[in-house]
Structures are given as structure tokens and as C-alpha cells.
Design a protein around this motif. Structure first.
Motif, PDB file in Angstrom:
ATOM      1  N   LEU A  22      18.109 -29.909 -29.244  1.00  0.00           N
ATOM      2  CA  LEU A  22      18.174 -31.333 -29.573  1.00  0.00           C
ATOM      3  C   LEU A  22      17.270 -31.665 -30.756  1.00  0.00           C
ATOM      4  N   SER A  23      16.108 -31.029 -30.821  1.00  0.00           N
ATOM      5  CA  SER A  23      15.152 -31.323 -31.894  1.00  0.00           C
ATOM      6  C   SER A  23      15.698 -30.973 -33.274  1.00  0.00           C
ATOM      7  N   GLN A  24      16.646 -30.048 -33.320  1.00  0.00           N
ATOM      8  CA  GLN A  24      17.182 -29.602 -34.601  1.00  0.00           C
ATOM      9  C   GLN A  24      18.478 -30.311 -34.995  1.00  0.00           C
ATOM     10  N   LEU A  25      18.951 -31.195 -34.138  1.00  0.00           N
ATOM     11  CA  LEU A  25      20.237 -31.843 -34.404  1.00  0.00           C
ATOM     12  C   LEU A  25      20.103 -33.274 -34.901  1.00  0.00           C
ATOM     13  N   ARG A  26      18.940 -33.621 -35.414  1.00  0.00           N
ATOM     14  CA  ARG A  26      18.818 -34.934 -36.055  1.00  0.00           C
ATOM     15  C   ARG A  26      19.599 -34.934 -37.363  1.00  0.00           C
ATOM     16  N   THR A  27      19.784 -33.744 -37.918  1.00  0.00           N
ATOM     17  CA  THR A  27      20.675 -33.567 -39.073  1.00  0.00           C
ATOM     18  C   THR A  27      21.793 -32.625 -38.623  1.00  0.00           C
ATOM     19  N   PRO A  28      23.000 -32.796 -39.137  1.00  0.00           N
ATOM     20  CA  PRO A  28      24.124 -31.970 -38.693  1.00  0.00           C
ATOM     21  C   PRO A  28      23.868 -30.474 -38.921  1.00  0.00           C
ATOM     22  N   GLN A  29      24.193 -29.688 -37.922  1.00  0.00           N
ATOM     23  CA  GLN A  29      24.041 -28.236 -37.976  1.00  0.00           C
ATOM     24  C   GLN A  29      25.283 -27.582 -37.383  1.00  0.00           C
ATOM     25  N   TYR A  30      25.664 -26.444 -37.924  1.00  0.00           N
ATOM     26  CA  TYR A  30      26.694 -25.651 -37.275  1.00  0.00           C
ATOM     27  C   TYR A  30      25.987 -24.537 -36.511  1.00  0.00           C
ATOM     28  N   GLU A  58      27.589 -32.101 -25.625  1.00  0.00           N
ATOM     29  CA  GLU A  58      28.653 -32.975 -26.135  1.00  0.00           C
ATOM     30  C   GLU A  58      29.334 -33.712 -24.972  1.00  0.00           C
ATOM     31  N   LYS A  59      29.559 -33.006 -23.889  1.00  0.00           N
ATOM     32  CA  LYS A  59      30.175 -33.628 -22.707  1.00  0.00           C
ATOM     33  C   LYS A  59      29.259 -34.730 -22.147  1.00  0.00           C
ATOM     34  N   GLN A  60      27.945 -34.520 -22.257  1.00  0.00           N
ATOM     35  CA  GLN A  60      26.974 -35.522 -21.791  1.00  0.00           C
ATOM     36  C   GLN A  60      26.772 -36.650 -22.805  1.00  0.00           C
ATOM     37  N   GLU A  61      27.498 -36.574 -23.912  1.00  0.00           N
ATOM     38  CA  GLU A  61      27.470 -37.574 -24.984  1.00  0.00           C
ATOM     39  C   GLU A  61      26.118 -37.666 -25.700  1.00  0.00           C
ATOM     40  N   LEU A  62      25.370 -36.565 -25.663  1.00  0.00           N
ATOM     41  CA  LEU A  62      24.101 -36.507 -26.392  1.00  0.00           C
ATOM     42  C   LEU A  62      24.331 -36.029 -27.819  1.00  0.00           C
ATOM     43  N   VAL A  63      25.433 -35.318 -28.019  1.00  0.00           N
ATOM     44  CA  VAL A  63      25.757 -34.696 -29.300  1.00  0.00           C
ATOM     45  C   VAL A  63      27.222 -35.000 -29.614  1.00  0.00           C
ATOM     46  N   THR A  64      27.503 -35.179 -30.885  1.00  0.00           N
ATOM     47  CA  THR A  64      28.896 -35.280 -31.323  1.00  0.00           C
ATOM     48  C   THR A  64      29.169 -34.115 -32.269  1.00  0.00           C
ATOM     49  N   SER A  72      35.972 -22.433 -47.457  1.00  0.00           N
ATOM     50  CA  SER A  72      37.003 -21.471 -47.075  1.00  0.00           C
ATOM     51  C   SER A  72      36.988 -21.193 -45.569  1.00  0.00           C
ATOM     52  N   ARG A  73      35.813 -21.314 -44.961  1.00  0.00           N
ATOM     53  CA  ARG A  73      35.697 -21.069 -43.531  1.00  0.00           C
ATOM     54  C   ARG A  73      35.339 -22.384 -42.824  1.00  0.00           C
ATOM     55  N   PRO A  74      36.234 -22.911 -41.999  1.00  0.00           N
ATOM     56  CA  PRO A  74      35.928 -24.164 -41.295  1.00  0.00           C
ATOM     57  C   PRO A  74      34.716 -23.998 -40.378  1.00  0.00           C
ATOM     58  N   ARG A  75      33.893 -25.033 -40.333  1.00  0.00           N
ATOM     59  CA  ARG A  75      32.706 -24.998 -39.474  1.00  0.00           C
ATOM     60  C   ARG A  75      32.646 -26.268 -38.640  1.00  0.00           C
ATOM     61  N   ARG A  76      32.218 -26.089 -37.423  1.00  0.00           N
ATOM     62  CA  ARG A  76      32.031 -27.230 -36.531  1.00  0.00           C
ATOM     63  C   ARG A  76      30.559 -27.627 -36.582  1.00  0.00           C
ATOM     64  N   TYR A  77      30.319 -28.853 -36.996  1.00  0.00           N
ATOM     65  CA  TYR A  77      28.958 -29.373 -37.106  1.00  0.00           C
ATOM     66  C   TYR A  77      28.629 -30.235 -35.899  1.00  0.00           C
ATOM     67  N   TYR A  78      27.401 -30.093 -35.431  1.00  0.00           N
ATOM     68  CA  TYR A  78      26.906 -30.864 -34.291  1.00  0.00           C
ATOM     69  C   TYR A  78      25.748 -31.730 -34.762  1.00  0.00           C
ATOM     70  N   VAL A  79      25.662 -32.948 -34.207  1.00  0.00           N
ATOM     71  CA  VAL A  79      24.575 -33.855 -34.557  1.00  0.00           C
ATOM     72  C   VAL A  79      24.298 -34.747 -33.342  1.00  0.00           C
ATOM     73  N   LEU A  80      23.049 -35.182 -33.222  1.00  0.00           N
ATOM     74  CA  LEU A  80      22.695 -36.092 -32.132  1.00  0.00           C
ATOM     75  C   LEU A  80      23.458 -37.403 -32.253  1.00  0.00           C
ATOM     76  N   SER A  81      23.923 -37.913 -31.142  1.00  0.00           N
ATOM     77  CA  SER A  81      24.479 -39.262 -31.110  1.00  0.00           C
ATOM     78  C   SER A  81      23.294 -40.232 -31.014  1.00  0.00           C
ATOM     79  N   ALA A  82      23.551 -41.524 -31.136  1.00  0.00           N
ATOM     80  CA  ALA A  82      22.473 -42.517 -30.977  1.00  0.00           C
ATOM     81  C   ALA A  82      21.863 -42.384 -29.580  1.00  0.00           C
ATOM     82  N   PHE A  83      22.719 -42.205 -28.575  1.00  0.00           N
ATOM     83  CA  PHE A  83      22.255 -42.001 -27.213  1.00  0.00           C
ATOM     84  C   PHE A  83      21.433 -40.712 -27.115  1.00  0.00           C
ATOM     85  N   GLY A  84      21.902 -39.655 -27.775  1.00  0.00           N
ATOM     86  CA  GLY A  84      21.204 -38.373 -27.780  1.00  0.00           C
ATOM     87  C   GLY A  84      19.826 -38.471 -28.399  1.00  0.00           C
ATOM     88  N   LEU A  85      19.711 -39.254 -29.469  1.00  0.00           N
ATOM     89  CA  LEU A  85      18.410 -39.437 -30.119  1.00  0.00           C
ATOM     90  C   LEU A  85      17.444 -40.146 -29.175  1.00  0.00           C
TER      91      LEU A  85
END
Length: 118
Positions: A22-30, A58-64, A72-85
Motif C-alpha cells: 500500500l505504501s508504494q501505490l500512492r503513485t501508479p505501479q505495475y 482491489e476487491k476490497q476497493e483499496l486499490v484500483t 508494445s507490452r500492455p501493463r496493468r497499473y495499480y494505484v491506491l483509491s481515495a478509500f485505500g489512501l
């Protein structure tokens, strides 16, 4: 004894990994960038642990998450939601409080040992 110790270490790390992620997802990360960032801080996490954790968060709605297909390679990025923050900040405060309490207990244990050896 090693199996017991490993089991207890795993149990101890489980909650701390959630806080670390969670501490690292204040900015989007894959996923891979997240593994690298954590490892740079001395925290190792297997992808087989990370991805189920991210899905749970993500299921707990802490991350989107969202897909970036611009490279060229699709990546899924994760970031804290407002609730997650909000939850992260509360967990961080609880961790700091608990860490201080444990530090005091463990330090006291060392002090007790040194008293008996004088």
C-alpha cells in the motif's frame, strides 16, 4: 524448529507486506516495478504472493487498476483509491504505534537480561 520458525516469520510478514505494498501505490505501479521498489527497500516479495495480494486489495476497493496499452507490452497499473489512501494512513499510524510498543517491550527484555548478568 526451522519449519516452525519459517511459519512464524511468514505469519509475521503477511500483514507487513500489505502495508508495504500500500505504501508504494500512492503513485501508479505495475507488478514488476512494485517488486523492484520493494526489493530496493529490502523487502522481498514473490510474484506468486504479490498478484493475489493486489487482487485482494482491489476487491476490497483499496486499490484500483487500469491497463496501459501505449507500449508494445500492455501493463496493468495499480494505484491506491481515495478509500485505500485513507485506510493506508490509518494502518500506518497503527503500525507506528505497535512498532513503538514492541520496540519498548523488546528493549526492556534486553535490559532485563543485562540486569541478571551483572
Amino acid at each position: 524448529m526451522n519449519a516452525l520458525l519459517n511459519s512464524l516469520i511468514t505469519e509475521l510478514r503477511r500483514g507487513t507486506l500489505t502495508l508495504a505494498v500500500l505504501s508504494q501505490l500512492r503513485t501508479p505501479q505495475y507488478g514488476y516495478s512494485l517488486v523492484q521498489r520493494l526489493e530496493q527497500s529490502g523487502i522481498s516479495i514473490d510474484q506468486s504472493t504479490l498478484y493475489p495480494l493486489l487482487r485482494r486489495l482491489e476487491k476490497q476497493e483499496l486499490v484500483t487498476s487500469s491497463w496501459d496499452t501505449s507500449e508494445s507490452r500492455p501493463r496493468r497499473y495499480y494505484v491506491l483509491s481515495a478509500f485505500g489512501l485513507e485506510i493506508f494512513e490509518q494502518l500506518k499510524q497503527e503500525w507506528e504505534k505497535t512498532s513503538q510498543e514492541l520496540y519498548t517491550l523488546l528493549k526492556g527484555e534486553k535490559d532485563d537480561e543485562s540486569v541478571g548478568t551483572d
